[in-house]
Design a protein around this motif. Sequence first.
Motif, mmCIF file in Angstrom:
data_model
loop_
_atom_site.group_PDB
_atom_site.id
_atom_site.type_symbol
_atom_site.label_atom_id
_atom_site.label_comp_id
_atom_site.label_asym_id
_atom_site.label_seq_id
_atom_site.Cartn_x
_atom_site.Cartn_y
_atom_site.Cartn_z
ATOM 1 N N ASP A 191 1.203 -1.202 0.184
ATOM 2 C CA ASP A 191 -0.130 0.355 0.121
ATOM 3 C C ASP A 191 0.513 1.278 0.092
ATOM 4 O O ASP A 191 0.674 2.751 -0.615
ATOM 5 N N ASP A 192 2.181 1.888 0.482
ATOM 6 C CA ASP A 192 3.345 2.586 0.245
ATOM 7 C C ASP A 192 3.823 2.498 -0.165
ATOM 8 O O ASP A 192 5.165 1.441 0.542
ATOM 9 N N ARG A 193 4.225 2.763 -1.055
ATOM 10 C CA ARG A 193 5.917 2.698 -1.325
ATOM 11 C C ARG A 193 6.341 4.008 -0.775
ATOM 12 O O ARG A 193 6.702 4.125 -0.333
ATOM 13 N N ASP A 194 8.063 2.793 -1.069
ATOM 14 C CA ASP A 194 9.126 3.576 -0.082
ATOM 15 C C ASP A 194 9.926 4.424 -0.928
ATOM 16 O O ASP A 194 10.493 4.834 -1.752
ATOM 17 N N PRO A 195 9.475 6.063 -0.593
ATOM 18 C CA PRO A 195 9.704 7.258 -1.799
ATOM 19 C C PRO A 195 11.318 7.396 -2.208
ATOM 20 O O PRO A 195 11.862 7.542 -3.094
ATOM 21 N N TYR A 196 11.995 7.290 -0.935
ATOM 22 C CA TYR A 196 13.385 6.652 -0.799
ATOM 23 C C TYR A 196 14.119 5.759 -1.176
ATOM 24 O O TYR A 196 15.523 6.284 -1.878
ATOM 25 N N GLN A 197 13.505 4.816 -1.445
ATOM 26 C CA GLN A 197 14.263 3.493 -1.562
ATOM 27 C C GLN A 197 14.081 4.292 -3.551
ATOM 28 O O GLN A 197 14.781 3.439 -4.610
ATOM 29 N N VAL A 198 12.643 4.293 -3.777
ATOM 30 C CA VAL A 198 12.703 4.836 -5.008
ATOM 31 C C VAL A 198 13.940 6.201 -5.874
ATOM 32 O O VAL A 198 14.293 5.790 -7.050
ATOM 33 N N LEU A 199 14.237 6.072 -5.071
ATOM 34 C CA LEU A 199 15.157 7.770 -5.510
ATOM 35 C C LEU A 199 16.489 7.150 -5.392
ATOM 36 O O LEU A 199 17.362 8.076 -5.206
ATOM 37 N N GLY A 200 16.727 6.319 -4.741
ATOM 38 C CA GLY A 200 18.136 5.454 -3.682
ATOM 39 C C GLY A 200 18.864 6.530 -2.912
ATOM 40 O O GLY A 200 19.864 7.421 -3.144
ATOM 41 N N VAL A 201 17.966 7.348 -2.241
ATOM 42 C CA VAL A 201 18.307 7.871 -1.553
ATOM 43 C C VAL A 201 18.004 7.271 0.458
ATOM 44 O O VAL A 201 17.708 6.648 0.479
ATOM 45 N N SER A 202 18.892 8.216 1.910
ATOM 46 C CA SER A 202 18.310 7.661 2.902
ATOM 47 C C SER A 202 17.028 8.824 3.262
ATOM 48 O O SER A 202 17.706 9.885 3.012
ATOM 49 N N PRO A 203 16.803 8.243 4.259
ATOM 50 C CA PRO A 203 15.385 9.577 4.749
ATOM 51 C C PRO A 203 16.571 10.167 5.827
ATOM 52 O O PRO A 203 16.164 11.121 6.667
ATOM 53 N N LYS A 204 17.696 9.606 6.147
ATOM 54 C CA LYS A 204 18.693 10.689 6.834
ATOM 55 C C LYS A 204 19.440 11.941 6.081
ATOM 56 O O LYS A 204 20.297 12.690 6.225
ATOM 57 N N ASP A 205 19.355 11.289 4.418
ATOM 58 C CA ASP A 205 19.973 12.470 3.915
ATOM 59 C C ASP A 205 19.477 13.872 3.704
ATOM 60 O O ASP A 205 17.993 13.894 4.488
ATOM 61 N N ASP A 206 20.501 15.164 3.863
ATOM 62 C CA ASP A 206 19.198 16.445 4.069
ATOM 63 C C ASP A 206 18.589 16.883 3.251
ATOM 64 O O ASP A 206 19.364 15.816 1.817
ATOM 65 N N PHE A 207 17.616 17.092 2.859
ATOM 66 C CA PHE A 207 16.414 17.018 1.665
ATOM 67 C C PHE A 207 17.351 18.350 0.417
ATOM 68 O O PHE A 207 17.048 17.900 -0.877
ATOM 69 N N SER A 208 18.125 18.762 1.116
ATOM 70 C CA SER A 208 19.301 19.669 -0.126
ATOM 71 C C SER A 208 19.694 19.023 -1.318
ATOM 72 O O SER A 208 19.777 18.872 -2.117
ATOM 73 N N ASP A 209 20.461 17.389 -0.598
ATOM 74 C CA ASP A 209 20.552 16.698 -1.909
ATOM 75 C C ASP A 209 19.953 15.156 -2.215
ATOM 76 O O ASP A 209 20.615 14.850 -3.033
ATOM 77 N N ILE A 210 18.583 15.047 -1.398
ATOM 78 C CA ILE A 210 17.693 14.320 -2.096
ATOM 79 C C ILE A 210 17.385 15.495 -3.654
ATOM 80 O O ILE A 210 17.298 14.796 -4.420
ATOM 81 N N ARG A 211 16.520 16.571 -3.118
ATOM 82 C CA ARG A 211 16.705 17.300 -4.363
ATOM 83 C C ARG A 211 17.449 17.234 -5.624
ATOM 84 O O ARG A 211 17.431 16.921 -6.544
ATOM 85 N N ARG A 212 18.941 17.188 -4.916
ATOM 86 C CA ARG A 212 19.732 16.932 -6.553
ATOM 87 C C ARG A 212 19.956 15.539 -6.675
ATOM 88 O O ARG A 212 19.886 15.875 -8.426
ATOM 89 N N ARG A 213 19.823 14.956 -6.363
ATOM 90 C CA ARG A 213 19.245 13.361 -6.942
ATOM 91 C C ARG A 213 18.632 13.572 -7.520
ATOM 92 O O ARG A 213 18.748 12.344 -8.408
ATOM 93 N N TYR A 214 17.678 13.676 -6.677
ATOM 94 C CA TYR A 214 15.966 13.603 -7.855
ATOM 95 C C TYR A 214 16.290 14.205 -9.613
ATOM 96 O O TYR A 214 16.252 14.026 -10.570
ATOM 97 N N ARG A 215 16.551 15.559 -9.225
ATOM 98 C CA ARG A 215 17.292 16.598 -10.620
ATOM 99 C C ARG A 215 18.388 15.494 -11.770
ATOM 100 O O ARG A 215 17.300 15.522 -12.777
ATOM 101 N N VAL A 216 19.129 14.991 -10.977
ATOM 102 C CA VAL A 216 19.921 14.313 -12.221
ATOM 103 C C VAL A 216 19.365 12.992 -12.492
ATOM 104 O O VAL A 216 19.397 12.599 -13.452
ATOM 105 N N LEU A 217 17.973 11.867 -11.243
ATOM 106 C CA LEU A 217 17.754 11.212 -11.980
ATOM 107 C C LEU A 217 16.630 11.819 -13.168
ATOM 108 O O LEU A 217 16.495 10.878 -14.217
ATOM 109 N N VAL A 218 15.470 12.849 -12.900
ATOM 110 C CA VAL A 218 15.218 13.559 -13.712
ATOM 111 C C VAL A 218 15.700 14.119 -15.196
ATOM 112 O O VAL A 218 15.335 13.456 -16.358
ATOM 113 N N SER A 219 16.703 14.224 -15.093
ATOM 114 C CA SER A 219 17.794 14.184 -16.088
ATOM 115 C C SER A 219 18.089 13.273 -17.422
ATOM 116 O O SER A 219 18.502 12.843 -18.140
ATOM 117 N N GLU A 220 18.644 11.936 -16.534
ATOM 118 C CA GLU A 220 19.430 10.984 -17.013
ATOM 119 C C GLU A 220 17.764 9.538 -18.195
ATOM 120 O O GLU A 220 18.239 8.675 -18.551
#
Length: 235
Positions: free
Chosen positions: A166-195
Amino acid sequence: MSFWDSLLKIVTATGNALAGVVEAVRTLFEGDPETRRKVAFSVAMIALSAKMAKADGIVNEAEVAAFRDIFKFPADQARNVARLYNLARQDVAGYEAYAEKMASLCSSCERNCPILEDIVDGLFHIAKSDGAVHDKELAYLMRVAEIFNMDEAQFERIMARHVHGDDRDPYQVLGVSPKDDFSDIRRRYRVLVSENHPDMLVARGVPEEFHAIANDRMAALNAAYEAIERERRAA
């Protein structure tokens, strides 16, 4: 020569041997690497989808519909696509040997090759079409990913986009950790979108007919990022 003319040429030239299809991809388009990449990707998706259906033991209407959903082929090409699909399903050679041949799609032989990820992603799309990815299908996908030189973390990230309760783990989808800063998560997301933009798939040699793969992947990435963003704002 159009992409579909090229695929027809492959079917016509190879008779009833799947090994001949693989060899024809290598030789008939030696001077046209772009067409070779597109035809090779299409042949890989058709054949490995058929092999996966065989591994599962049955081919149901949902799987056929999912295949048509990610592969938008013209009505007048249905016979050629069906011929390749049935050829792969009936072929006595194991899927592992075939997957090893198709791993050469990644000319650089790099780990976690994007075009091979595109193939695994498409196979997941078909496997889940009946509402669940069954054990035999998952074992098949894991083995194909291993042959494709995909590491476990990358495979789990792809799986998280398709296999979840019922619940998809959004952190695993992006390949990040809940411990990561949101700025790092945002950078990772932008890289994935570009790729994973559809234009990047074109550059990798994925035919436009398969762009449903990119659209499905982008939707999962966007949903994961938005879920994390909402969580962080509420904290």
